[in-house]
Every structure is written in C-alpha cells, then in structure tokens.
Design a protein around this motif. Structure first.
Motif, PDB file in Angstrom:
ATOM      1  N   VAL A  49       0.819  -1.207   0.000  1.00 50.28           N
ATOM      2  CA  VAL A  49       0.000   0.000   0.000  1.00 50.28           C
ATOM      3  C   VAL A  49       0.857   1.264   0.000  1.00 50.28           C
ATOM      4  CG1 VAL A  49      -1.649   1.306   1.378  1.00 50.28           C
ATOM      5  CG2 VAL A  49      -1.993  -1.123   1.007  1.00 50.28           C
ATOM      6  N   THR A  50       2.030   1.193   0.635  1.00 48.30           N
ATOM      7  CA  THR A  50       2.871   2.385   0.673  1.00 48.30           C
ATOM      8  C   THR A  50       3.858   2.403  -0.493  1.00 48.30           C
ATOM      9  OG1 THR A  50       4.487   1.279   2.086  1.00 48.30           O
ATOM     10  CG2 THR A  50       2.773   2.559   3.187  1.00 48.30           C
ATOM     11  N   GLY A  51       3.541   1.616  -1.512  1.00 41.99           N
ATOM     12  CA  GLY A  51       4.403   1.595  -2.684  1.00 41.99           C
ATOM     13  C   GLY A  51       5.791   1.074  -2.342  1.00 41.99           C
ATOM     14  N   GLY A  52       5.858   0.147  -1.403  1.00 41.46           N
ATOM     15  CA  GLY A  52       7.131  -0.457  -1.035  1.00 41.46           C
ATOM     16  C   GLY A  52       8.029   0.457  -0.241  1.00 41.46           C
ATOM     17  N   ARG A  53       7.447   1.439   0.466  1.00 43.56           N
ATOM     18  CA  ARG A  53       8.311   2.358   1.211  1.00 43.56           C
ATOM     19  C   ARG A  53       8.335   2.096   2.712  1.00 43.56           C
ATOM     20  NH1 ARG A  53       7.429   7.779   0.752  1.00 43.56           N
ATOM     21  NH2 ARG A  53       5.252   7.395   0.335  1.00 43.56           N
ATOM     22  N   LEU A  54       7.246   1.525   3.230  1.00 42.07           N
ATOM     23  CA  LEU A  54       7.234   1.230   4.659  1.00 42.07           C
ATOM     24  C   LEU A  54       7.376  -0.265   4.896  1.00 42.07           C
ATOM     25  CD1 LEU A  54       6.816   1.944   7.642  1.00 42.07           C
ATOM     26  CD2 LEU A  54       4.364   1.818   7.251  1.00 42.07           C
ATOM     27  N   TYR A  55       8.372  -0.627   5.661  1.00 42.67           N
ATOM     28  CA  TYR A  55       8.610  -2.030   5.962  1.00 42.67           C
ATOM     29  C   TYR A  55       8.481  -2.295   7.447  1.00 42.67           C
ATOM     30  CZ  TYR A  55      10.432  -2.356   1.318  1.00 42.67           C
ATOM     31  OH  TYR A  55      10.567  -2.319  -0.034  1.00 42.67           O
ATOM     32  N   LEU A  56       7.676  -3.287   7.803  1.00 45.40           N
ATOM     33  CA  LEU A  56       7.662  -3.746   9.182  1.00 45.40           C
ATOM     34  C   LEU A  56       8.754  -4.801   9.275  1.00 45.40           C
ATOM     35  CD1 LEU A  56       3.881  -4.256   9.913  1.00 45.40           C
ATOM     36  CD2 LEU A  56       5.303  -2.273  10.308  1.00 45.40           C
ATOM     37  N   VAL A  57       9.679  -4.622  10.169  1.00 43.20           N
ATOM     38  CA  VAL A  57      10.792  -5.565  10.231  1.00 43.20           C
ATOM     39  C   VAL A  57      10.925  -6.147  11.632  1.00 43.20           C
ATOM     40  CG1 VAL A  57      12.106  -4.571   8.346  1.00 43.20           C
ATOM     41  CG2 VAL A  57      12.388  -3.659  10.623  1.00 43.20           C
ATOM     42  N   SER A  58      11.557  -7.294  11.712  1.00 42.89           N
ATOM     43  CA  SER A  58      11.756  -7.961  13.004  1.00 42.89           C
ATOM     44  C   SER A  58      12.893  -7.267  13.742  1.00 42.89           C
ATOM     45  CB  SER A  58      12.099  -9.417  12.785  1.00 42.89           C
ATOM     46  OG  SER A  58      13.377  -9.496  12.213  1.00 42.89           O
ATOM     47  N   SER A  59      12.999  -7.529  15.047  1.00 42.85           N
ATOM     48  CA  SER A  59      14.040  -6.848  15.818  1.00 42.85           C
ATOM     49  C   SER A  59      15.425  -7.262  15.318  1.00 42.85           C
ATOM     50  CB  SER A  59      13.877  -7.108  17.307  1.00 42.85           C
ATOM     51  OG  SER A  59      13.427  -8.411  17.528  1.00 42.85           O
ATOM     52  N   GLY A  60      15.541  -8.512  14.842  1.00 45.00           N
ATOM     53  CA  GLY A  60      16.827  -8.946  14.308  1.00 45.00           C
ATOM     54  C   GLY A  60      17.218  -8.149  13.077  1.00 45.00           C
ATOM     55  N   GLU A  61      16.257  -7.951  12.186  1.00 45.92           N
ATOM     56  CA  GLU A  61      16.540  -7.205  10.952  1.00 45.92           C
ATOM     57  C   GLU A  61      16.885  -5.754  11.263  1.00 45.92           C
ATOM     58  OE1 GLU A  61      13.638  -9.051   7.616  1.00 45.92           O
ATOM     59  OE2 GLU A  61      12.685  -8.518   9.503  1.00 45.92           O
ATOM     60  N   ILE A  62      16.172  -5.204  12.264  1.00 43.43           N
ATOM     61  CA  ILE A  62      16.374  -3.782  12.538  1.00 43.43           C
ATOM     62  C   ILE A  62      17.779  -3.551  13.092  1.00 43.43           C
ATOM     63  CG2 ILE A  62      15.633  -3.378  14.943  1.00 43.43           C
ATOM     64  CD1 ILE A  62      13.709  -1.402  12.723  1.00 43.43           C
ATOM     65  N   GLU A  63      18.285  -4.495  13.888  1.00 42.16           N
ATOM     66  CA  GLU A  63      19.645  -4.384  14.426  1.00 42.16           C
ATOM     67  C   GLU A  63      20.635  -4.129  13.295  1.00 42.16           C
ATOM     68  OE1 GLU A  63      20.736  -4.323  17.476  1.00 42.16           O
ATOM     69  OE2 GLU A  63      18.655  -4.460  18.190  1.00 42.16           O
ATOM     70  N   LYS A  64      20.427  -4.884  12.219  1.00 43.68           N
ATOM     71  CA  LYS A  64      21.339  -4.803  11.095  1.00 43.68           C
ATOM     72  C   LYS A  64      21.255  -3.416  10.449  1.00 43.68           C
ATOM     73  CE  LYS A  64      22.162  -7.117   6.713  1.00 43.68           C
ATOM     74  NZ  LYS A  64      21.474  -6.154   5.858  1.00 43.68           N
ATOM     75  N   VAL A  65      20.015  -2.971  10.209  1.00 43.03           N
ATOM     76  CA  VAL A  65      19.819  -1.675   9.546  1.00 43.03           C
ATOM     77  C   VAL A  65      20.395  -0.552  10.401  1.00 43.03           C
ATOM     78  CG1 VAL A  65      18.102  -0.118   8.582  1.00 43.03           C
ATOM     79  CG2 VAL A  65      17.738  -2.576   8.441  1.00 43.03           C
ATOM     80  N   VAL A  66      20.201  -0.662  11.713  1.00 41.84           N
ATOM     81  CA  VAL A  66      20.624   0.397  12.627  1.00 41.84           C
ATOM     82  C   VAL A  66      22.136   0.606  12.602  1.00 41.84           C
ATOM     83  CG1 VAL A  66      20.903   0.867  15.091  1.00 41.84           C
ATOM     84  CG2 VAL A  66      18.658   0.321  14.196  1.00 41.84           C
ATOM     85  N   SER A  67      22.876  -0.466  12.355  1.00 38.80           N
ATOM     86  CA  SER A  67      24.325  -0.323  12.485  1.00 38.80           C
ATOM     87  C   SER A  67      25.029   0.003  11.171  1.00 38.80           C
ATOM     88  CB  SER A  67      24.900  -1.608  13.081  1.00 38.80           C
ATOM     89  OG  SER A  67      24.497  -2.695  12.283  1.00 38.80           O
ATOM     90  N   GLU A  68      24.270   0.117  10.077  1.00 41.39           N
ATOM     91  CA  GLU A  68      24.906   0.425   8.787  1.00 41.39           C
ATOM     92  C   GLU A  68      25.404   1.870   8.741  1.00 41.39           C
ATOM     93  OE1 GLU A  68      22.262  -2.630   6.036  1.00 41.39           O
ATOM     94  OE2 GLU A  68      21.918  -0.470   5.906  1.00 41.39           O
ATOM     95  N   GLY A  69      26.446   2.100   7.970  1.00 42.81           N
ATOM     96  CA  GLY A  69      26.931   3.453   7.739  1.00 42.81           C
ATOM     97  C   GLY A  69      27.630   4.039   8.953  1.00 42.81           C
ATOM     98  N   MET A  70      27.813   5.366   8.910  1.00 47.44           N
ATOM     99  CA  MET A  70      28.513   5.979  10.048  1.00 47.44           C
ATOM    100  C   MET A  70      27.620   6.998  10.735  1.00 47.44           C
ATOM    101  SD  MET A  70      30.970   8.796   8.417  1.00 47.44           S
ATOM    102  CE  MET A  70      30.305  10.159   7.496  1.00 47.44           C
TER     103      MET A  70
END
Lengths: 419, 107
Positions: free
Chosen positions: A261-282
């Motif tokens: 519905v959000t055209g692929g822009r909003l993702y509900l993710v698991s806590s495991g997945e979010i850990e990964k996203v949170v630590s990317e980049g600087m």
C-alpha cells in the motif's frame, strides 16, 4: 462390498451420491452445491481431473478416471493438501470412495479435515472469501485472502486445546472426576485458588504456569457450597503456541500489505533485521529527548551534522525527525535518536521503550493517505510517509524503532515537486 | 528565543508576525498571543518562520476554527515554500490568503 457390485448390476443409473452405503450417513455428510473440481496426483506426478460429489471430514466421493485402488494427493490450496486412497469396492463406474489418509497444512498434519477446511469444500467459506475479495485491486487480492483464511484458521485454536482434568474439591481434598489424571497441575497453587473461590463464593479463574515453565493451565474454580467446589483445569499450552504462530503469520501478512500500500516504502521488520539496519553506515549525531524542548535542540544538532543539502531536503529531514520524536515523547515519554549516513542515504533512527504501536493503529496511520489535521489524531506519520524515501518500523511491547531513509542525491524526477 | 511574536493592530485587523520555528515547544507562545487578540480579523504572518511541525499546523487549524465560530476571519500570510508545501500536504492550504503567491517572490 456386495452392495456396490449388486448396485452396479441392478441399478446402474442410480447415482452413488444418493446412496447411504457410499459415504457413511452422518450430520457431516455433505453434497457441495456444485461439484468441486480438483486434481488427483499420483506418486509419479501424473494428474487426473476429479470432481468432489460428496464428502465428509474423513472421506471423499470422487468422480474420476484415476485408477482405484491407488494413492493420490489433492492440492486444495497452496498450504493445504490431502492424501487419499481410493476404495475399489465402494462406488461404481468412475465414481469411487476415497479415504482421507492425511491432511497436510502448512504447520502440521492431521488425519481428518478441520471444520474450516471441510466448510471450505462443502461450499461456504471458500466461496465467500473469493467473493468478498473479488473487487479488490489485483495486487491485494492474494494478501487479503490469505489474511481472511488466517482468520478462519483461528477457530482451529479449539483443536489445539487439550481438555485437562475435572476434579471435585471437598474437605481439603481434590477428587479426580474425569479427564487426564497426570496433567502435572501445580496442586498447591490450584488449591489456593479453589479455597479463594469457596471463601468468596464466586467463580475464580486464573492462568498459571507449571513449575518447570513448560505448561500453561487455565484454571476455573467453581464453589458448590462453603466447603466444596469443582475444578476445571485446561491445558492451554498448545493454544498459546498456536496463537503465537498465528500472530507471526499475521505480522507477515501485515508487512506485505503495508509494503504494497505504501508503494514499497514502509517495511515492518523484526528486531533482528532492525539491528542490522541500525548499524549500517557511520554516525553523524545522536541525542535523547525527555521533554518537548529537547526536540528543537535535536533538530539543531542534526542540522549541524548533516552534509550540505538543498533546503527542501534539509527541511524534510528536520520535519520527520521532529514528528518521530514528538511521537516517542507522546507515547513513550521520550526516546533516543541518531542520524547516520551511508553512501547517498541519510538515515534517522528514533527508538523508544514505550508500549508499542498496535497493528490496527498502524494500518490506520499508513493506509489513510489523505489523512489530514482535520482528524483529531496527528498527521505526523503521513508527513513522514510523504517525505522519507524508505521507512523501517519495528514495534512491540518492549518499544518501537522507526528508521527513516532519505536519499540525498537530488533525483531529477523530484524537481517537479519542488514548486 | 526560538520564536518571536510581534503584534500589530491596525483598523480592526490584528497581525501576528512570527519569527523563528513554530513547533511543539513554541506553539504556546503563538496561542498566548492569539488569546489576547480582540480584533475581528486575525492575520498570522509566517514569512519569518522557517519550520512548522504537525503540532504547529494543528494549532493553526484550531485557531482558524475558533475564529470561524466567532464569525471572524483568520488568514495565514506568506509562508515560506517548505512550510507552504507541508500545509498543502495536510490540507491546510485553505487557510492561506489569496496573495500567498507573492510570498515566494518577496523573500
């Protein structure tokens, strides 16, 4: 055995469907309003078309060219298939009785069709689900059907319920009446609850966990008089496990629906997945918000840390940070934020330890795209959905993490919006 | 000071000129100033406001509703382009005065 043979000789025109001998007469014997078309597949992958003329929860009466006796698989749905075996001595011509050997569902196998699966074939639910979803946009149809089917599966909970034990309590002793004697009930706690019920002369109910933590019981204590009462203990371990499983499935459907519905822009993710996203980049900047005056401070700190951007983009990022922090403050009494950069993406992370967002609220906030301030609820989420290029959300009883990604290379197509 | 509110009254028109950021933290300053306005027409000049959040927008809407109920007139003047875009997004562009188009040029 004789009967079908005799019938074939003496009354070749009589339909098996109407024969009491063909499928055991019972309240669950049902003739679909129109024959259900299915495919029988043998062990070598060869397929035979068939029509379900009559069924019960343990048998099918099929019209098919498939050789009998023989074992076949019928795929009813993606997650549901049934193994059957033809019974040569029941039926005649190309109509035969097939025993249901095994029902495979996504999560488990059973020896018979569940009430819902049976209803599905017998007519009502399946057609209904198809009917109500027929007018939906095509890309949503499957998702919604799956969701509805999950709803239907919910009544399967009852199947997972092991009825435990019924006991009578009298003069300080429990007497076993019926059920499973070796249920492993924690008797001390059970007796305490029973005494309470008798003392207060009212029905008491409590859910308790066995000493080893492996079983969950739903206890009902019903007082009879001032010194006796009845106990019904239900082992609901399986029910809880099932509920968890369904919750996970439900979240999966939600994820897909919301992403669609959000055209692929909003993702509900698991806590495991979010850990990964949170630590990317600087990391560019971080901070904490405990009161409303911390928010402009956060905005200022973030602006200083951001790379040079065009003013519209900078404004959008500042606005989204503000809205995310305002939500955290309003619903969780505060939270932490971080700005990170990874390549051409600026990422804002806002984390709180609040009670989480209910999935129903989430749908409201995300699905109502023209949600305006005219509604009494805020419009913060709408703004974030509009400005951020991608959002990740993880929410649960231990808190919420919202991640907002902003592309910082000005895309050519976007200039048109910048009126 | 994150938000500065100046009040000008001229022939039955009260104009609030805001400078700074209008958000959860500062919105109360605007509300206080509005609370003292006796005039029939209220104009809120946003040309000096670089940032408005959803709380600020909600407050503008509330003020507008209050003025309409009193039978008065409330207008938002000269929002900066980023702020105007947000107002349009949430459906508050109806509060903008007709001369808004000039706002961008005047900046």
């Amino acid at each position: 055995m004789r009967r079908c043979l005799e019938c074939a000789q003496k009354e070749p025109d009589r339909a098996c469907v109407d024969c009491q001998y063909f499928i055991q007469p019972s309240p669950l014997r049902r003739v679909p309003s129109s024959p259900v078309r299915v495919l029988l597949e043998d062990g070598y992958g060869k397929q035979y078309p068939a029509r379900i003329l009559v069924l019960s929860t343990t048998e099918f009466g099929l019209e098919t060219e498939a050789p009998v006796p023989g074992r076949y698989v019928i795929r009813l749905q993606e997650n549901l298939w049934v193994e059957v075996a033809g019974v040569s001595f029941k039926g005649k011509n190309n109509v035969h009785l097939f025993d249901i050997l095994c029902v495979h569902r996504k999560q488990e196998t059973a020896r018979r069709l569940s009430r819902e699966e049976y209803q599905l074939l017998a007519g009502s639910t399946g057609e209904l689900i198809y009917e109500v979803t027929r007018h939906l946009p095509e890309h949503l149809q499957d998702l919604v059907r799956e969701k509805l089917l999950a709803e239907v599966e919910k009544s399967e909970l009852i199947n997972a319920l092991k009825v435990g034990v019924v006991m009578k309590y009298e003069s300080g002793r429990f007497r076993f009446l019926s059920g499973q004697a070796d249920l492993g009930l924690p008797m001390e706690e059970t007796e305490k609850l029973m005494r309470q019920a008798i003392r207060q002369a009212e029905h008491r109910r409590e859910v308790i966990i066995s000493a080893d933590g492996k079983k969950v019981f739903d206890l009902h204590c019903v007082p009879f008089d001032y010194r006796s009462g009845g106990l019904l203990a239900l082992d609901i371990t399986g029910v809880i496990e099932k509920e968890r499983k369904m919750h996970r499935q439900e979240m999966q459907v939600y994820r897909e629906a919301i992403a669609a519905v959000t055209g692929g822009r909003l993702y509900l993710v698991s806590s495991g997945e979010i850990e990964k996203v949170v630590s990317e980049g600087m990391e560019l900047a971080r901070g904490e918000v405990r009161q409303s005056r911390d928010i402009p401070e956060a905005r200022r700190a973030m602006r200083e840390a951001l790379p040079v951007l065009d003013s519209r983009r900078q404004h959008a990022i500042a606005l989204c940070l503000t809205e995310a922090l305002a939500n955290a403050l309003k619903h969780a009494g505060g939270g932490c934020w971080q700005a990170r950069q990874s390549g051409d993406t600026v990422r804002i992370i806002v984390q709180d330890r609040g009670p989480g967002i209910k999935t129903s609220e989430l749908t409201r906030a995300t699905l109502m795209q023209h949600y305006s301030t005219k509604n009494s609820l805020g419009c913060g989420f709408t703004l974030m959905l509009y400005y951020a290029d991608r959002l990740y959300l993880n929410t649960g009883s231990s808190g919420t993490v919202l991640i907002l990604d902003f592309g910082i290379m000005p895309a050519e197509g976007l200039t048109g919006l910048n009126q | 000071m994150l938000l500065k509110v100046d009040v000008y009254v001229d022939r039955g028109v009260c104009r609030l000129v805001l400078n700074g950021e209008l958000d959860m933290e500062t919105v109360v300053q605007m509300q206080e100033a509005v609370g003292k306005v006796k005039e029939h027409t209220l104009e809120i000049d946003l040309s000096g406001v670089s940032f408005v959040d959803s709380t600020g927008l909600k407050s503008l809407l509330d003020i507008s509703n209050e003025w309409r109920q009193k039978g008065g007139r409330m207008l938002v003047l000269r929002p900066q382009p980023d702020v105007a875009e947000v107002m349009r997004l949430v459906g508050l562009d109806g509060l903008l005065a007709q001369d808004t188009a000039l706002a961008g040029e005047e900046r």
